[in-house]
Scaffold this motif. Structure first.
Motif, short mmCIF file in Angstrom:
data_model
loop_
_atom_site.label_atom_id
_atom_site.label_comp_id
_atom_site.label_asym_id
_atom_site.label_seq_id
_atom_site.Cartn_x
_atom_site.Cartn_y
_atom_site.Cartn_z
N UNK A 105 16.79 63.85 -5.60
CA UNK A 105 15.54 62.71 -4.65
C UNK A 105 16.08 61.87 -5.56
N UNK A 106 15.84 61.51 -6.53
CA UNK A 106 15.87 60.65 -7.44
C UNK A 106 17.75 59.53 -7.57
N UNK A 107 18.89 60.12 -7.26
CA UNK A 107 19.97 60.19 -7.26
C UNK A 107 19.99 59.90 -5.32
N UNK A 108 19.30 60.09 -5.09
CA UNK A 108 20.17 59.87 -3.69
C UNK A 108 19.19 58.60 -2.98
N UNK A 109 17.84 58.37 -3.78
CA UNK A 109 17.90 56.94 -3.68
C UNK A 109 18.64 55.52 -4.17
N UNK A 110 19.13 56.68 -5.28
CA UNK A 110 19.90 55.47 -6.02
C UNK A 110 21.19 55.18 -4.78
N UNK A 111 21.95 56.20 -4.26
CA UNK A 111 23.47 56.43 -4.20
C UNK A 111 23.37 56.11 -2.23
N UNK A 112 22.21 56.20 -1.57
CA UNK A 112 22.37 56.92 -0.13
C UNK A 112 21.79 55.77 0.89
N UNK A 113 21.63 54.75 0.30
CA UNK A 113 21.07 53.51 1.05
C UNK A 113 22.51 53.01 1.52
N UNK A 114 23.46 52.70 0.48
CA UNK A 114 24.81 51.90 0.49
C UNK A 114 25.94 52.62 1.14
N UNK A 115 25.40 54.05 0.81
CA UNK A 115 26.61 55.48 1.11
C UNK A 115 26.30 55.34 2.45
N UNK A 116 25.14 55.54 2.89
CA UNK A 116 24.58 55.74 4.38
C UNK A 116 25.36 54.14 5.64
N UNK A 117 24.88 53.29 4.98
CA UNK A 117 25.29 52.11 5.62
C UNK A 117 26.68 52.17 5.70
N UNK A 118 27.57 52.68 4.93
CA UNK A 118 28.89 52.08 4.80
C UNK A 118 29.31 53.49 5.78
N UNK A 119 28.77 54.57 5.86
CA UNK A 119 29.28 55.84 6.69
C UNK A 119 29.12 55.32 8.34
N UNK A 120 27.88 54.87 8.69
CA UNK A 120 27.51 54.30 9.81
C UNK A 120 28.09 53.31 10.57
N UNK A 121 29.07 52.61 9.57
CA UNK A 121 29.34 51.20 9.25
C UNK A 121 31.08 52.00 9.92
N UNK A 122 31.43 53.24 9.07
CA UNK A 122 32.44 53.03 9.68
C UNK A 122 32.81 54.49 10.15
N UNK A 123 32.57 55.09 10.63
CA UNK A 123 32.07 56.62 11.29
C UNK A 123 31.24 57.03 11.78
N UNK A 124 30.41 56.36 12.67
CA UNK A 124 29.06 56.63 13.38
C UNK A 124 28.58 57.31 13.85
N UNK A 125 29.63 58.54 14.21
CA UNK A 125 29.46 59.50 14.48
C UNK A 125 29.33 60.64 12.93
N UNK A 126 30.15 60.77 12.22
CA UNK A 126 29.75 61.97 10.91
C UNK A 126 28.58 62.14 10.46
N UNK A 127 28.29 63.24 10.15
CA UNK A 127 26.57 63.38 10.23
C UNK A 127 26.65 63.76 8.59
N UNK A 128 25.89 63.57 7.73
CA UNK A 128 25.45 64.34 6.41
C UNK A 128 24.25 64.70 6.07
#
Length: 300
Positions: A105-128
């Motif tokens: 959970x803590x690793x997720x809090x460090x990585x996911x905000x930026x990672x999901x911002x990138x994924x949402x921008x480049x690949x809005x249909x991709x789900x994680x």
């Protein structure tokens, strides 16, 4: 069984029902109408000669038979996805792929905000989907195709799993500002005797510090064990327990207000690694996702 007579779309529906445990929510995910989903469930029950899902407190709980076949169905769908994906057909902006990963959970809090911002921008249909997979089951999940990637440290793995360092880190000790050990240098005796708050996602989850101490024939006093990292700062703030965490984690906003102390023994740096199965090394979609993870980790 004659596979020609089987609608393989039913496997997608089964997998969605296993994830959602609710007919209406599963229908929205596929997507299809609720009556059509109910009809598909009836066909699945005939196909597997089992109820598969039983209503309990408003949810569709899987039967033992459903749990038994779930891993195989997920693996079949993953392999079908890989088969259909080619270098010329993968387009992040048009993809609807789903990736499953494991991280704390803590690793997720460090990585996911930026990672999901990138994924949402480049690949809005991709789900994680981030799974709460215990440490001791992570490698098996990668081998079985139930996970596409994992972010962790020091996982013992087979030759079929590849690991690559993404973050260099070191261990530190943290405690509340009012703790009696905050003044002066933290001694080894004090470190070993004070109560420790330990985070473990399963009984097999032993931290790097315990391996180091074991090699010196020492053992710390683990007073409390909890399963989630984000609970840790709240407990430390109200008790005289201490904890050993990674320095990267200790310097996140979640731990602001706690005191960081160096360990009273030599602890070499370690790395957080990205793990994946070698069958996905040349898979273009997986390669794209790993590139995003590498980039985000380089910012930490």
């Amino acid at each position: 069984m004659n596979l020609r007579a089987v609608d393989l779309n039913l496997l997608v529906i089964f997998d969605t029902l296993m994830r959602e445990k609710h007919v209406t929510r599963a229908a929205r995910k596929v997507p299809m109408s609720q009556p059509a989903m109910s009809s598909a469930l009836a066909r699945l029950r005939v196909l597997f000669a089992d109820e598969l899902f039983i209503r309990v407190n408003g949810q569709m709980e899987p039967t033992p038979r459903a749990i038994e076949i779930s891993a195989g169905v997920t693996r079949i769908l993953k392999e079908a996805e890989r088969l259909m994906l080619s270098e010329v057909s993968f387009d992040p902006s048009a993809s609807g792929l789903t990736f499953s990963g494991r991280m704390a959970d803590l690793m997720g809090s460090m990585l996911l905000p930026e990672l999901l911002a990138t994924v949402t921008s480049q690949a809005p249909g991709v789900k994680i989907n981030i799974e709460h997979t215990p440490i001791d089951k992570t490698i098996t999940a990668l081998e079985d195709g139930n996970l596409d990637f994992a972010l962790s440290s020091q996982l013992r793995h087979t030759s079929g799993v590849i690991s690559e360092p993404v973050i260099t880190d070191r261990l530190v000790c943290i405690m509340r500002p009012q703790h009696p050990l905050t003044s002066g240098k933290l001694t080894l005796d004090a470190f070993l005797n004070i109560g420790h708050l330990h985070v473990a996602t399963s009984s097999a989850d032993v931290r790097f510090v315990d391996d180091l101490l074991s090699g010196k024939r020492l053992r710390r006093n683990i007073a409390v064990t909890i399963p989630h990292w984000l609970t840790l700062p709240f407990v430390l703030a109200r008790t005289d327990l201490i904890s050993v965490v990674s320095e990267k984690m200790a310097t996140t906003p979640h731990f602001s207000g706690l005191v960081i102390k160096a360990l009273p023994f030599d602890a070499p740096p370690f790395s957080w690694n990205l793990y994946w199965h070698k069958r996905d090394t040349s898979n273009v979609a997986h390669l794209w996702l790993r590139e995003q993870i590498f980039r985000v980790c380089s910012l930490i």
